[in-house]
Scaffold this active site. Structure first.
Site, PDB file in Angstrom:
ATOM      1  N   LYS A  10       0.820  -1.216   0.000  1.00  0.00           N
ATOM      2  CA  LYS A  10       0.000   0.000   0.000  1.00  0.00           C
ATOM      3  C   LYS A  10       0.859   1.273   0.000  1.00  0.00           C
ATOM      4  CE  LYS A  10      -4.005  -2.148   2.196  1.00  0.00           C
ATOM      5  NZ  LYS A  10      -5.082  -1.973   3.184  1.00  0.00           N
ATOM      6  N   TYR A  50     -12.526  -1.900  -4.082  1.00  0.00           N
ATOM      7  CA  TYR A  50     -13.055  -2.093  -2.732  1.00  0.00           C
ATOM      8  C   TYR A  50     -14.588  -2.001  -2.698  1.00  0.00           C
ATOM      9  CZ  TYR A  50      -8.491  -1.969  -0.304  1.00  0.00           C
ATOM     10  OH  TYR A  50      -7.239  -2.264   0.181  1.00  0.00           O
ATOM     11  N   ARG A 103       2.660  -6.690   8.952  1.00  0.00           N
ATOM     12  CA  ARG A 103       1.967  -5.517   9.503  1.00  0.00           C
ATOM     13  C   ARG A 103       2.559  -5.092  10.849  1.00  0.00           C
ATOM     14  NH1 ARG A 103      -3.813  -7.551   7.296  1.00  0.00           N
ATOM     15  NH2 ARG A 103      -4.002  -6.181   5.482  1.00  0.00           N
ATOM     16  N   ASN A 113      -2.067   0.206   6.604  1.00  0.00           N
ATOM     17  CA  ASN A 113      -1.605  -1.076   7.159  1.00  0.00           C
ATOM     18  C   ASN A 113      -0.706  -1.867   6.209  1.00  0.00           C
ATOM     19  OD1 ASN A 113      -3.623  -1.904   5.433  1.00  0.00           O
ATOM     20  ND2 ASN A 113      -4.630  -3.268   6.881  1.00  0.00           N
ATOM     21  N   HIS A 116      -2.129  -5.520   1.507  1.00  0.00           N
ATOM     22  CA  HIS A 116      -3.432  -6.163   1.328  1.00  0.00           C
ATOM     23  C   HIS A 116      -3.200  -7.571   0.789  1.00  0.00           C
ATOM     24  CE1 HIS A 116      -7.509  -6.963  -0.157  1.00  0.00           C
ATOM     25  NE2 HIS A 116      -6.912  -7.420  -1.244  1.00  0.00           N
ATOM     26  N   GLU A 127      -9.918 -10.082  -7.731  1.00  0.00           N
ATOM     27  CA  GLU A 127      -8.867  -9.074  -7.558  1.00  0.00           C
ATOM     28  C   GLU A 127      -7.753  -9.229  -8.592  1.00  0.00           C
ATOM     29  OE1 GLU A 127      -7.853  -9.371  -3.373  1.00  0.00           O
ATOM     30  OE2 GLU A 127      -9.659  -8.240  -2.808  1.00  0.00           O
TER      31      GLU A 127
HETATM   32  P1  CMP Z   1      -7.515  -4.497   3.361  1.00  0.00           P
HETATM   33  O1  CMP Z   1      -7.020  -5.866   3.607  1.00  0.00           O
HETATM   34  O2  CMP Z   1      -6.903  -3.747   2.246  1.00  0.00           O
HETATM   35  O3  CMP Z   1      -9.101  -4.515   3.147  1.00  0.00           O
HETATM   36  C1  CMP Z   1      -9.919  -3.425   3.429  1.00  0.00           C
HETATM   37  C2  CMP Z   1      -9.169  -2.356   4.176  1.00  0.00           C
HETATM   38  O4  CMP Z   1      -9.996  -1.442   4.846  1.00  0.00           O
HETATM   39  C3  CMP Z   1      -8.340  -2.989   5.265  1.00  0.00           C
HETATM   40  O5  CMP Z   1      -7.256  -3.648   4.708  1.00  0.00           O
HETATM   41  C4  CMP Z   1      -8.014  -1.801   6.147  1.00  0.00           C
HETATM   42  O6  CMP Z   1      -6.881  -1.085   5.704  1.00  0.00           O
HETATM   43  C5  CMP Z   1      -9.239  -0.939   5.931  1.00  0.00           C
HETATM   44  N1  CMP Z   1     -10.113  -0.978   7.093  1.00  0.00           N
HETATM   45  C6  CMP Z   1     -10.756  -2.024   7.608  1.00  0.00           C
HETATM   46  N2  CMP Z   1     -11.498  -1.662   8.665  1.00  0.00           N
HETATM   47  C7  CMP Z   1     -11.318  -0.332   8.810  1.00  0.00           C
HETATM   48  C8  CMP Z   1     -11.797   0.622   9.721  1.00  0.00           C
HETATM   49  N3  CMP Z   1     -12.644   0.289  10.704  1.00  0.00           N
HETATM   50  N4  CMP Z   1     -11.371   1.888   9.560  1.00  0.00           N
HETATM   51  C9  CMP Z   1     -10.525   2.229   8.569  1.00  0.00           C
HETATM   52  N5  CMP Z   1     -10.037   1.357   7.652  1.00  0.00           N
HETATM   53  C10 CMP Z   1     -10.420   0.089   7.792  1.00  0.00           C
END
Ligand code: CMP
Length: 138
Positions: A10, A50, A103, A113, A116, A127
């Protein structure tokens, strides 16, 4: 069973100079990099990717973040790739991620984070197809 999964390094991790370190973790974890591409994505492209989270409160912030700078798109392959990558990544929220996970080492927050990874075979198929053409996956 040999399986493919989809992953993104990311924008937070690319910006902080951790692309190479994360790729090293992935290769040390036994994954073959089938295809890889660094690029920036538009907000619309992030929203399409997403779409499953469209109704969530964090959708606008997440898609703004994902379109804020370059990221690295990858298709990875190994035995049990989907579950094994998620184990290597650690919990979505780095505060809950186990020691030694990507992570835990590189993520800044729940949204920023670092990485993904697809969560199921159907998600991986969507995806991979969203970002890569068949000729890039030979
Ligand atoms: P990812 O695995 O990319 O899938 C969806 C993303 O949404 C997740 O990682 C997080 O980075 C983000 N995400 C999930 N829950 C929350 C939340 N409560 N607030 C902000 N971002 C979130």
């Amino acid at each position: 069973m040999i399986q493919r999964t989809f992953s993104i390094i990311k924008p937070d991790a690319v910006k902080s100079g951790n692309t190479g370190a994360i790729l090293a973790e992935i290769e040390k974890g036994g994954f073959k990099i089938v295809s890889i591409r660094k690029q920036s994505i538009s907000k619309k492209e992030a929203e399409g990717f997403y779409a499953v989270h469209a109704a969530k409160g964090f959708f606008d912030s997440l898609t703004t973040f994902m379109s804020s700078g370059p990221l690295v798109l990858m298709v990875l392959e190994k035995d049990n790739a989907i579950a094994d990558l998620r184990k290597l990544m650690g919990a979505t929220n780095p505060a809950n991620a186990e020691e030694g996970t990507i992570r835990k080492k590189f993520a800044e927050s729940l949204e920023h984070n670092a990485i993904h990874g697809s969560d199921a075979p159907e998600t991986a198929a969507f995806e991979i197809g969203y970002w890569f053409a068949g000729y890039e996956l030979i």
